[in-house]
Design an enzyme around this catalytic site. Structure first.
Site, PDB file in Angstrom:
ATOM      1  N   ASP A 438       0.699  -1.032   0.132  1.00 53.40           N
ATOM      2  CA  ASP A 438      -0.087   0.062  -0.277  1.00 53.40           C
ATOM      3  C   ASP A 438       0.602   1.080  -0.227  1.00 53.40           C
ATOM      4  O   ASP A 438       2.231   1.042   0.041  1.00 53.40           O
ATOM      5  CB  ASP A 438      -1.096  -0.059   1.504  1.00 53.40           C
ATOM      6  CG  ASP A 438      -2.065   1.218   1.697  1.00 53.40           C
ATOM      7  OD1 ASP A 438      -2.705   1.587   0.476  1.00 53.40           O
ATOM      8  OD2 ASP A 438      -2.911   0.996   2.296  1.00 53.40           O
ATOM      9  N   GLU A 441       2.850   4.723  -3.916  1.00 56.45           N
ATOM     10  CA  GLU A 441       2.456   6.103  -4.769  1.00 56.45           C
ATOM     11  C   GLU A 441       3.383   6.822  -5.412  1.00 56.45           C
ATOM     12  O   GLU A 441       3.914   7.215  -6.595  1.00 56.45           O
ATOM     13  CB  GLU A 441       1.259   7.306  -4.737  1.00 56.45           C
ATOM     14  CG  GLU A 441       0.554   6.231  -4.797  1.00 56.45           C
ATOM     15  CD  GLU A 441      -0.524   5.840  -3.618  1.00 56.45           C
ATOM     16  OE1 GLU A 441      -0.127   5.769  -2.258  1.00 56.45           O
ATOM     17  OE2 GLU A 441      -1.032   4.830  -3.430  1.00 56.45           O
TER      18      GLU A 441
HETATM   19  C1  LIG Z   1      -8.552   5.163   1.302  1.00 54.35           C
HETATM   20  O1  LIG Z   1      -8.256   3.546   1.789  1.00 54.35           O
HETATM   21  C2  LIG Z   1      -7.417   2.718   1.326  1.00 54.35           C
HETATM   22  C3  LIG Z   1      -8.009   1.453   2.011  1.00 54.35           C
HETATM   23  O2  LIG Z   1      -7.410   0.810   2.529  1.00 54.35           O
HETATM   24  C4  LIG Z   1      -6.347   3.299   1.999  1.00 54.35           C
HETATM   25  O3  LIG Z   1      -5.300   2.494   2.068  1.00 54.35           O
HETATM   26  C5  LIG Z   1      -5.411   4.476   2.029  1.00 54.35           C
HETATM   27  O4  LIG Z   1      -4.967   5.137   2.714  1.00 54.35           O
HETATM   28  C6  LIG Z   1      -6.983   5.199   2.210  1.00 54.35           C
HETATM   29  N1  LIG Z   1      -6.565   7.020   2.048  1.00 54.35           N
HETATM   30  C7  LIG Z   1      -7.098   7.342   2.314  1.00 54.35           C
HETATM   31  C8  LIG Z   1      -6.920   9.032   1.763  1.00 54.35           C
HETATM   32  O5  LIG Z   1      -8.024   7.758   3.494  1.00 54.35           O
END
Ligand SMILES: *[C@@H]1O[C@H](CO)[C@@H](O)[C@H](O)[C@H]1NC(C)=O
Ligand SMILES: *[C@@H]1O[C@H](CO)[C@@H](O)[C@H](O)[C@H]1NC(C)=O
Ligand SMILES: *[C@@H]1O[C@H](CO)[C@@H](O)[C@H](O)[C@H]1NC(C)=O
Ligand SMILES: *[C@@H]1O[C@H](CO)[C@@H](O)[C@H](O)[C@H]1NC(C)=O
Ligand SMILES: *[C@@H]1O[C@H](CO)[C@@H](O)[C@H](O)[C@H]1NC(C)=O
Ligand SMILES: *[C@@H]1O[C@H](CO)[C@@H](O)[C@H](O)[C@H]1NC(C)=O
Ligand SMILES: *[C@@H]1O[C@H](CO)[C@@H](O)[C@H](O)[C@H]1NC(C)=O
Ligand SMILES: *[C@@H]1O[C@H](CO)[C@@H](O)[C@H](O)[C@H]1NC(C)=O
Length: 787
Positions: A438, A441
């Site tokens: 995760d 980016e």
């Molecule tokens: C949105 O959800 C994803 C999925 O788990 C997570 O990885 C991400 O950090 C979240 N983004 C925000 C900006 O909250």
């Protein structure tokens, strides 16, 4: 002014200046003030190129073994700094359906994405295309030979090639344009002055924003059902401007113009041809196609374990349990909380004992504030010099979940070695089966770094595409940061791809990545980072996932029942029904929200969820075989209807239904309060268990039901449902044949142990083809004969 509105190409795309007549004319362009041009539509540029705007001149053109090479000379100085005087044009007729056109600086090298494309040995003998040039101003015109349709015509606007501003425009033969991700939009793009920006960004998916991944590829349906695709191999921040002519402008701020064009002629073939260039997707383990459960904020390994046990208690199929960042100690990678998650190793052992699997999250940011000697990943990373550096040559420090962090440079092979060693050390304690990568980016809670970013052309380029936040460093690293392969400016969009290269490979890897780039499918799947428990988020997931089918990443899903916000029983039921047909099916929830796994609902809803998961599990042999076909041939798994019915223009805009492969049609309910659903049935017979369908139909869809139909002529391999939780239950296999009116059907099955590495490549599998012919002649089924 003689240029009609749809053909006005923007000469002043800068958004931070009010374009005046003076500024516009200084660029040699035409200016029409908006109030003069009353009736003008939103988005029509005030300042646009005149038809004869001087660009490059094609000075010479010579034949080469594979095609041609030409020299382009700039006619007048462009209005961006360091415009390049002479360009080399090279054209290679790589195959009869693939053309490669590359334009770059003829005298000094520029950044190129290092994609290993299999080289053509000889020039295509009977190309499906013909290419013509316009000498002055330079342009090219590409036609499909069979139909004469003009696929590209770049003479409509000037070619601009400055160091940090490269632009080329083309007309399009229709408005049926798909791809160009990652974005939240309808599957079919609007060409109504619509600008799509590509720059990897961590943000909850929102219309018109640049999102996590970057895929400069489009597929276009021509009139008559033929399709072609265009891939710009370029990793820089870019915009693609669509306008109603119909036409398209590529605008990138670095690299080179490196195009691959695929002639199909049908959409499936375009995607196969694209994947011959970017690489075919990995074969996932069978368990990876089972049901996955996750949430942020289980809080303890015991609580996680309770959920697994509750699922078992209700006999709800589940192949993998996941944890989000709360399993870590202080959010530090390669650790687990010694108190709250003390029983994690035992939990993983118990999962394995039940034929289930464990996946946990890992982020790239490595905590940089620990006492020396207390955190090996950082100490050792520093020792090996594998972090991304500032322009001053020190590790760049930003901030992510653990606090201040350094960022590994995955463009450096030594970093892969270091990451692998970390994975192995952690695996010795927690024998995980897959990885969720995760925040790659890469995401940074700061803009740039703790010290901001230096002033310079990389962090403040002469032109900034329409990126969210208005600056390249918005919520990510400084563009000037130093990586081994190049500057972050060129590598930013590749970070998730490079991150996914590092995997344990003693079994078949299972990796899900948030940021992606072309060729990602070879290494990982993707989830849409889908962040809200809302009906519209559920319906957006269908076009989102269909786009990733075009991008060669078949292993995709969205967070079932929604990530942030509170789901409802009805929404979650419908989402479980839809999600049971996501190629990658994971229910995932955020912290401090009500639990949303199937066990927490009323018995009626729990049963509906269990039933639809059992349907998925019954169909796993079919789904697995589709993944094999994706891995072997580049076929899509989750497939838009028009791929099978390219002559049927009604299907071109359908993104609320989809197919698995060529024959299983899924019609989910995407609205609240519904007890029926309208779906489109293209030509032919469509079977559910009891009836035959055709045309547009309203179907009953009570809360415990998802409409599924099998296309005539298909044989689906399935497995008998029954006890057991995981995907490989050893249950008997079974065939479902849906005969066509002339009483034949066809299907196939790929089957192996579900997890050993490269089973196809090592010839350790079974592949069966089923041809069904009805004895006693065609069509004895009464309803089918009537239709
Ligand atoms: C949105 O959800 C994803 C999925 O788990 C997570 O990885 C991400 O950090 C979240 N983004 C925000 C900006 O909250
Ligand atoms: C094409 O060939 C001519 C004659 O040999 C040469 O002068 C010219 O530089 C060549 N052009 C390119 C682009 O290679
Ligand atoms: C290409 O575009 C130019 C400029 O609009 C136009 O004059 C020309 O006819 C087009 N060529 C073809 C083959 O359509
Ligand atoms: C988890 O469960 C184990 C075994 O029942 C127990 O020893 C431990 O204290 C529990 N841990 C937490 C954090 O509740
Ligand atoms: C970053 O800096 C370290 C020393 O701090 C050095 O070993 C490494 O080579 C540098 N990496 C790059 C890509 O400049
Ligand atoms: C660093 O990059 C150079 C040039 O891209 C490459 O040749 C070299 O192998 C890379 N070094 C490592 C350790 O990855
Ligand atoms: C072939 O597959 C079997 C299980 O189907 C497995 O036990 C064996 O290790 C595999 N052999 C190779 C060479 O991968
Ligand atoms: C089975 O059907 C497929 C598709 O219709 C056909 O291409 C193939 O030749 C058939 N094979 C046999 C053995 O009949």
């Amino acid at each position: 002014a003689s240029v009609t509105e749809p053909l006005r190409f923007d000469c002043y795309p800068e958004r931070n200046v009010v374009v005046t007549q003076e500024l516009c004319e200084a660029r040699g362009c035409c200016f029409i003030e908006r109030d003069q041009a009353s009736g003008s539509r939103q988005g029509v540029p005030w300042c646009f190129y005149p038809p004869d705007f001087p660009s490059y001149v094609l000075e010479s053109l010579n034949q080469t073994e594979l095609g041609m090479v030409g020299l382009l000379r700039r006619k007048v100085k462009a209005y961006y700094p360091r415009d390049i005087e002479t360009l080399q044009l090279s054209v290679e007729f790589e195959t009869d359906t693939r053309l490669h056109i590359k334009i770059t600086d003829s005298s000094s090298p520029r950044y190129e994405v290092p994609l290993q494309v299999p080289r053509a040995m000889k020039r295509a003998e009977n190309p499906a295309y013909s290419l013509d040039f316009s000498r002055e101003p330079f342009g090219l015109v590409l036609k499909r030979r069979a139909s004469g349709v003009v696929l590209l015509n770049t003479t409509v606007a000037p070619l601009i090639f400055a160091d940090q501003f490269l632009q080329i425009s083309t007309t399009l033969p229709s408005t049926f344009l798909y791809g160009l991700g990652e974005h939240r939009s309808s599957f079919l793009h609007s060409l109504d002055w619509n600008t799509l920006t590509l720059w990897a960004r961590d943000v909850p998916p929102t219309e018109s924003y640049n999102l996590y991944g970057s895929h400069p590829f489009y597929l276009l349906m021509e009139e008559g059902g033929a399709a072609h695709g265009v891939f710009l191999l370029n990793s820089n921040a870019m915009e693609v401007a669509l306008q109603p002519a119909p036409s398209l402008t590529w605008r990138t701020i670095g690299g080179i113009l490196d195009f691959y064009i695929f002639l199909g002629p049908d959409p499936n073939m375009v995607i196969q041809q694209y994947q011959q260039v970017i690489g075919l997707p990995a074969m996932p383990p069978l368990w990876g196609l089972g049901f996955h459960l996750c949430r942020w904020g289980y809080g303890t390994s015991n609580e996680t374990w309770q959920t697994v046990k509750a699922m078992r208690n209700y006999q709800i199929p589940q192949d993998a349990q996941w944890n989000d960042i709360d399993y870590m100690e202080g959010y530090r990678d390669f650790t687990f909380d010694p108190q709250a998650f003390s029983t994690l190793p035992q939990l993983v052992e118990d999962l394995h004992k039940h034929g289930q699997h464990y996946v946990m999250i890992l982020d790239p940011g490595i905590s940089s504030t620990n006492p020396r000697g207390s955190y090996w990943p950082f100490d050792e990373g520093l020792r090996r010099g594998i972090f991304i550096n500032t322009t001053e040559g020190q590790p760049l420090i930003g901030q992510v979940w653990p606090g201040l962090t350094a960022f590994p440079d995955f463009s450096n092979q030594d970093t892969h070695q270091w990451w692998l060693e970390n994975l192995k050390r952690f695996h010795a304690h927690v024998p995980f089966d897959g990885l969720w990568i995760d925040m790659n980016e890469p995401s940074d809670f700061m803009d740039g770094s703790v010290d901001g970013c230096p002033a310079g052309d990389l962090d403040k380029p002469p032109y900034v595409p329409a990126v969210l936040g208005g600056s390249l460093c918005a919520k990510t690293l400084c563009a000037s940061a130093k990586q081994n392969a190049s500057v972050h400016y060129n590598l930013h969009n590749l970070y998730g791809l490079h991150h996914s290269h590092v995997r344990l490979r003693w079994k078949r890897p299972f990796v899900i990545s948030r940021s992606t780039f072309p060729s990602q499918g070879r290494y990982s799947g993707h989830w849409l980072g889908d962040n809200r428990s809302e009906w519209k988020d559920m319906s957006w997931s269908v076009p989102g996932l269909l786009s990733f089918s075009l991008f060669g990443i078949p292993l995709v899903g969205a967070d079932i029942c929604g990530f942030s916000g509170t789901t409802s029983e009805e929404l979650c039921t419908r989402w479980m029904q839809l999600g049971a047909f996501y190629p990658f099916a994971r229910n995932h929830n955020t912290q401090n929200e009500k639990a949303q796994d199937p066990t927490v609902f009323s018995s009626e809803v729990r049963t509906a969820m269990k039933e639809v998961l059992l349907t998925r599990y019954t169909l796993l042999p079919f789904l697995y075989t589709l993944f094999h076909r994706a891995h072997l041939l580049g076929d899509t798994v989750m497939r838009p209807l028009f791929f099978e019915f390219p002559q049927d223009m009604v299907t071109y805009s359908i993104d609320r239904q989809f197919l698995w492969g060529e024959s299983l049609l899924v019609t989910p309910v995407l609205e609240p309060g519904a007890d029926s659903v309208i779906g489109y049935f293209p030509r032919g017979l469509w079977y559910d268990y009891y009836t035959v369908r055709s045309g547009m139909l309203k179907m009953a869809a009570p809360l415990d039901h998802i409409n599924l139909h099998i296309r005539e002529g298909a044989v689906l391999p399935t497995q008998v449902g029954g006890p057991g939780l995981g995907a490989s239950r050893g249950n008997p296999l079974r065939l479902v044949a849906a005969l066509s009116p002339n009483a034949v059907a066809w299907g196939d099955l790929f089957w192996d142990d579900g997890e050993s590495l490269d089973s196809f490549e090592k010839d350790n599998y079974s592949y069966l083809v089923f041809n069904v012919t009805q004895v006693g002649g065609p069509c004895t089924w009464e309803e089918a004969c009537e239709l």
